[in-house]
Design an enzyme around this catalytic site. Structure first.
Site, mmCIF file in Angstrom:
data_model
loop_
_atom_site.group_PDB
_atom_site.id
_atom_site.type_symbol
_atom_site.label_atom_id
_atom_site.label_comp_id
_atom_site.label_asym_id
_atom_site.label_seq_id
_atom_site.Cartn_x
_atom_site.Cartn_y
_atom_site.Cartn_z
ATOM 1 N N PRO A 106 0.806 -1.203 0.000
ATOM 2 C CA PRO A 106 0.000 0.000 0.000
ATOM 3 C C PRO A 106 0.842 1.256 0.000
ATOM 4 C CG PRO A 106 -0.224 -1.318 2.025
ATOM 5 C CD PRO A 106 1.021 -1.714 1.343
ATOM 6 N N GLU A 107 0.485 2.158 -0.881
ATOM 7 C CA GLU A 107 1.032 3.502 -0.833
ATOM 8 C C GLU A 107 -0.072 4.399 -0.305
ATOM 9 O OE1 GLU A 107 3.373 4.529 -4.292
ATOM 10 O OE2 GLU A 107 3.553 2.433 -4.822
#
Length: 269
Positions: free
Chosen positions: A2-3
């Site tokens: 996840p960014e």
DNA sequence: CCTAGACCCTGTACGC
DNA sequence: TGCGTACAGGGTCTAG
């Protein structure tokens, strides 16, 4: 995994189920994440959730007596279970909520973190973070000023959390494509105009991805189980050898510090 | 100070 | 089918 857009998507997914509710307890089945899960979380009993926030790629659960800081690492994922279900192999932490649902944390690689903080100002993981990319304090002037005399390549430089938070491997490549800047150039070679364009590109790409529920490459899912749809709009990431969507030139793959970087050699200068 | 690299851990894909 | 290898979206720490 996840960014920033994926973490924000997770935040929005769990917030309606958590805010204003009471966490009855946490069930920690495996405390060995990136760091050991803090004892305060294991011992948690009956605390109301005042808010669900995000700083960089950290989720912040504001409770009556402190904060739970969650990082999803590379493979972490949060799901809302309306009703209890038996845990599977990598379901390391549950939050049992007063409304009957369970917030379940799954993380095969265990690079994620569950930390407790009495006061966020003293939190070690939050202390050195740079500006939020979607805030007004992050702009072309900031980027330009920070880039002076930097010999590092622009792409890994963008992933430095003291410069700006939330820009990971996907969005660094995507933003540089949108800005028309080659990822291998020295950061110090940015002109003022390019720095402005780059800051605006980062904001636009992140905002658009949040709108789409993030990017699902292989295992990211929103908290309701749906994938993120921004993957359909990726211009360069993961498209090595394929035709540039703008000019048709094959997208090139390079390495910067062990990590894959994708760019169009014709559109980016 | 700056920069590059190793490392934490597991799953998956691919070549042989 | 089985085995070894490389790679994966993050962040911190250390060495040079």
């Amino acid at each position: 995994m996840p960014e920033l857009p994926e973490v924000e998507t997770s935040r929005r997914g769990i917030e309606p189920w958590l805010a204003g509710q009471t966490i009855l307890r946490a069930e920690v089945r495996n405390a060995r994440l990136r760091w050991p899960v803090d004892q305060e979380i294991i011992a948690l009993r009956d605390q109301r959730v005042l808010s669900v926030q995000r700083r960089a790629k950290y989720l912040l659960l504001e409770l009556e007596k402190g904060w739970i800081i969650i990082h999803l690492g590379m493979s972490g994922r949060l799901r809302v279970l309306p009703q209890p279900q038996p845990p599977e192999k990598h379901d390391h932490v549950d939050l049992v909520i007063s409304n009957g649902c369970i917030i379940r944390y799954t993380d095969p690689r265990r690079f994620g973190a569950w930390l407790w903080s009495d006061d966020l100002r003293t939190s070690r993981v939050l202390a050195h973070l740079g500006p939020e990319p979607l805030s007004d304090t992050f702009d072309g002037r900031w980027l330009y000023q920070k880039s002076r005399n930097k010999r590092t390549s622009i792409k890994p430089w963008l992933m430095d959390n003291t410069l700006v938070v939330g820009v990971g491997n996907i969005y660094a490549s995507e933003s540089l494509f949108v800005a028309g800047i080659l990822p291998g150039r020295a950061a110090g070679s940015l002109s003022e105009e390019e720095a402005g364009l780059l800051a605006e590109s980062i904001k636009a790409v992140l905002l658009r991805s949040i709108e789409q529920g993030g990017t699902t490459l292989r295992d990211f899912l929103q908290s309701d189980g749906k994938p993120g749809y921004f993957v359909q709009e990726l211009q360069v990431y993961g498209r090595g050898g394929e035709a540039c969507r703008v000019c048709g030139t094959p997208i090139q793959l390079a390495k910067h510090g062990q990590r894959s970087t994708f760019f169009c050699p014709a559109c980016q200068h």
